[in-house]
Scaffold this motif. Sequence first.
Motif, PDB file in Angstrom:
ATOM      1  N   VAL A  84      14.041   5.682   4.644  1.00 53.62           N
ATOM      2  CA  VAL A  84      14.391   4.805   5.607  1.00 53.62           C
ATOM      3  C   VAL A  84      13.370   3.597   5.586  1.00 53.62           C
ATOM      4  O   VAL A  84      12.439   3.476   5.075  1.00 53.62           O
ATOM      5  N   LYS A  85      14.297   2.515   6.012  1.00 54.36           N
ATOM      6  CA  LYS A  85      13.479   0.927   5.854  1.00 54.36           C
ATOM      7  C   LYS A  85      13.235   0.634   7.426  1.00 54.36           C
ATOM      8  O   LYS A  85      13.925   0.533   8.150  1.00 54.36           O
ATOM      9  N   CYS A  86      11.695   0.547   7.622  1.00 55.17           N
ATOM     10  CA  CYS A  86      11.597   0.062   9.007  1.00 55.17           C
ATOM     11  C   CYS A  86      11.436  -1.488   8.863  1.00 55.17           C
ATOM     12  O   CYS A  86      10.652  -1.946   8.275  1.00 55.17           O
ATOM     13  N   PRO A  87      12.152  -1.991   9.859  1.00 48.69           N
ATOM     14  CA  PRO A  87      12.000  -3.570   9.723  1.00 48.69           C
ATOM     15  C   PRO A  87      10.604  -4.241  10.455  1.00 48.69           C
ATOM     16  O   PRO A  87      10.029  -3.293  10.963  1.00 48.69           O
ATOM     17  N   HIS A  88      10.273  -5.297   9.982  1.00 48.58           N
ATOM     18  CA  HIS A  88       9.089  -5.785  10.099  1.00 48.58           C
ATOM     19  C   HIS A  88       8.998  -6.014  11.862  1.00 48.58           C
ATOM     20  O   HIS A  88      10.079  -6.452  12.472  1.00 48.58           O
ATOM     21  N   PRO A  97       3.633  -5.646  10.103  1.00 49.59           N
ATOM     22  CA  PRO A  97       4.039  -6.956  10.112  1.00 49.59           C
ATOM     23  C   PRO A  97       5.230  -7.212   8.824  1.00 49.59           C
ATOM     24  O   PRO A  97       5.733  -8.364   8.947  1.00 49.59           O
ATOM     25  N   ALA A  98       4.970  -6.720   7.766  1.00 44.58           N
ATOM     26  CA  ALA A  98       5.924  -6.819   6.570  1.00 44.58           C
ATOM     27  C   ALA A  98       6.826  -5.667   6.397  1.00 44.58           C
ATOM     28  O   ALA A  98       7.399  -5.323   5.369  1.00 44.58           O
ATOM     29  N   GLY A  99       6.933  -4.694   7.113  1.00 47.76           N
ATOM     30  CA  GLY A  99       7.924  -3.661   7.201  1.00 47.76           C
ATOM     31  C   GLY A  99       7.486  -2.319   6.391  1.00 47.76           C
ATOM     32  O   GLY A  99       6.202  -2.516   5.995  1.00 47.76           O
ATOM     33  N   GLN A 100       8.176  -1.295   6.387  1.00 50.38           N
ATOM     34  CA  GLN A 100       7.628  -0.407   5.580  1.00 50.38           C
ATOM     35  C   GLN A 100       8.885   0.673   5.087  1.00 50.38           C
ATOM     36  O   GLN A 100       9.858   0.409   5.739  1.00 50.38           O
ATOM     37  N   ILE A 101       8.675   0.993   4.139  1.00 55.30           N
ATOM     38  CA  ILE A 101       9.818   2.137   3.305  1.00 55.30           C
ATOM     39  C   ILE A 101       9.322   3.441   3.511  1.00 55.30           C
ATOM     40  O   ILE A 101       8.120   3.661   2.943  1.00 55.30           O
ATOM     41  N   ILE A 102       9.883   4.316   3.945  1.00 56.72           N
ATOM     42  CA  ILE A 102       9.533   5.853   3.977  1.00 56.72           C
ATOM     43  C   ILE A 102      10.318   6.570   3.088  1.00 56.72           C
ATOM     44  O   ILE A 102      11.682   6.649   3.206  1.00 56.72           O
ATOM     45  N   PHE A 142       6.507  17.828   7.628  1.00 57.41           N
ATOM     46  CA  PHE A 142       7.170  16.601   7.156  1.00 57.41           C
ATOM     47  C   PHE A 142       6.341  16.013   6.063  1.00 57.41           C
ATOM     48  O   PHE A 142       5.081  15.805   6.371  1.00 57.41           O
ATOM     49  N   ILE A 143       6.922  15.720   4.996  1.00 58.07           N
ATOM     50  CA  ILE A 143       5.865  14.786   3.797  1.00 58.07           C
ATOM     51  C   ILE A 143       6.736  13.524   3.416  1.00 58.07           C
ATOM     52  O   ILE A 143       7.836  13.647   3.255  1.00 58.07           O
ATOM     53  N   GLN A 144       6.280  12.379   3.564  1.00 62.81           N
ATOM     54  CA  GLN A 144       6.522  11.079   3.511  1.00 62.81           C
ATOM     55  C   GLN A 144       5.497  10.464   2.512  1.00 62.81           C
ATOM     56  O   GLN A 144       4.295  10.682   2.700  1.00 62.81           O
ATOM     57  N   VAL A 145       6.250   9.610   1.699  1.00 63.48           N
ATOM     58  CA  VAL A 145       5.690   8.521   1.041  1.00 63.48           C
ATOM     59  C   VAL A 145       5.781   7.110   1.619  1.00 63.48           C
ATOM     60  O   VAL A 145       7.025   7.034   1.800  1.00 63.48           O
ATOM     61  N   ALA A 146       4.949   6.736   2.223  1.00 63.14           N
ATOM     62  CA  ALA A 146       5.098   5.306   2.871  1.00 63.14           C
ATOM     63  C   ALA A 146       4.449   4.195   2.049  1.00 63.14           C
ATOM     64  O   ALA A 146       3.593   4.098   1.471  1.00 63.14           O
ATOM     65  N   ILE A 147       5.594   3.165   1.666  1.00 60.87           N
ATOM     66  CA  ILE A 147       5.216   1.847   1.152  1.00 60.87           C
ATOM     67  C   ILE A 147       5.193   0.764   2.044  1.00 60.87           C
ATOM     68  O   ILE A 147       6.219   0.571   2.773  1.00 60.87           O
ATOM     69  N   THR A 148       3.920   0.085   2.372  1.00 59.55           N
ATOM     70  CA  THR A 148       3.849  -0.509   3.397  1.00 59.55           C
ATOM     71  C   THR A 148       3.422  -1.853   3.062  1.00 59.55           C
ATOM     72  O   THR A 148       2.321  -2.135   2.226  1.00 59.55           O
ATOM     73  N   ALA A 204       0.780  -1.383   0.092  1.00 59.08           N
ATOM     74  CA  ALA A 204       0.067  -0.069   0.120  1.00 59.08           C
ATOM     75  C   ALA A 204       1.053   1.173  -0.253  1.00 59.08           C
ATOM     76  O   ALA A 204       1.984   1.269   0.721  1.00 59.08           O
ATOM     77  N   VAL A 205       0.514   2.213  -0.751  1.00 60.87           N
ATOM     78  CA  VAL A 205       1.386   3.289  -0.899  1.00 60.87           C
ATOM     79  C   VAL A 205       0.615   4.690  -0.546  1.00 60.87           C
ATOM     80  O   VAL A 205      -0.577   4.797  -1.164  1.00 60.87           O
ATOM     81  N   GLY A 206       1.108   5.498   0.085  1.00 56.88           N
ATOM     82  CA  GLY A 206       0.280   6.883   0.512  1.00 56.88           C
ATOM     83  C   GLY A 206       1.395   7.887   0.724  1.00 56.88           C
ATOM     84  O   GLY A 206       2.307   7.586   1.410  1.00 56.88           O
ATOM     85  N   SER A 207       0.903   9.205   0.623  1.00 53.07           N
ATOM     86  CA  SER A 207       1.596  10.500   0.824  1.00 53.07           C
ATOM     87  C   SER A 207       1.037  10.762   2.189  1.00 53.07           C
ATOM     88  O   SER A 207      -0.138  11.011   2.236  1.00 53.07           O
ATOM     89  N   VAL A 208       1.676  11.211   3.341  1.00 51.39           N
ATOM     90  CA  VAL A 208       1.313  11.557   4.695  1.00 51.39           C
ATOM     91  C   VAL A 208       1.889  12.948   4.871  1.00 51.39           C
ATOM     92  O   VAL A 208       3.180  12.991   4.705  1.00 51.39           O
ATOM     93  N   THR A 209       1.279  13.776   5.198  1.00 52.14           N
ATOM     94  CA  THR A 209       1.878  15.417   5.426  1.00 52.14           C
ATOM     95  C   THR A 209       1.628  15.679   6.875  1.00 52.14           C
ATOM     96  O   THR A 209       0.699  15.675   7.125  1.00 52.14           O
ATOM     97  N   PHE A 210       2.665  15.696   7.620  1.00 55.87           N
ATOM     98  CA  PHE A 210       2.829  16.176   8.917  1.00 55.87           C
ATOM     99  C   PHE A 210       2.671  17.708   9.258  1.00 55.87           C
ATOM    100  O   PHE A 210       3.922  18.148   8.859  1.00 55.87           O
TER     101      PHE A 210
END
Length: 157
Positions: free
Chosen positions: A109-113, A79-84, A127-133, A61-67
């Motif tokens: 950033v690669k978040c481990p599972h 559970p399967a990690g995430q790439i920011i 901060f604006i990130q695209v998260a690939i989950t 799943a891919v989404g852009s988040v603006t904080f």
Amino acid sequence: MKKINIAIIVIMGVILLSCCNFNTKNNELIFEKGEKITNSNFTGNAWLMDLISADSLNQNAVGSVTFEPGARTNWHSHPAGQIILAIGGIGYYQEKGKPIETIHKGEVVKCPHNIPHWHGASPDSEFIQVAITGRENGTTVWFDPVTDEEYNSYDNK
Ligand code: MN
């Protein structure tokens, strides 16, 4: 004397205009800001633009988040990690038991599972990130909010 003054004003003007152009380019949005996030998994104001839904063959799943400055996710794990992919501003990222790290536009950033972590904006910058989950092993598991004490523990050294 007058000529020098005019020259100085012209030079100052050129410098000012080039600064403005630079800032405008830096603030251009890559993706739309999306919808304001209203669930309780975030502190402060954040927006989500869903870009890609996971399906049975490509379970990302891919989404852009603006904080907004100071806004952040709760503690959570994937559970399967995430790439920011950082695409704007300056953010914070922290894994449980480790110090807060800053993430700048253009960094990844690669978040481990299954590692509890949180991410969000730094205090003075959005901060604006695209998260690939990855969704292979289930969806995001949410925990407690990041307290102000935890958020303010960033060590600038
Ligand atoms: Mn995450």
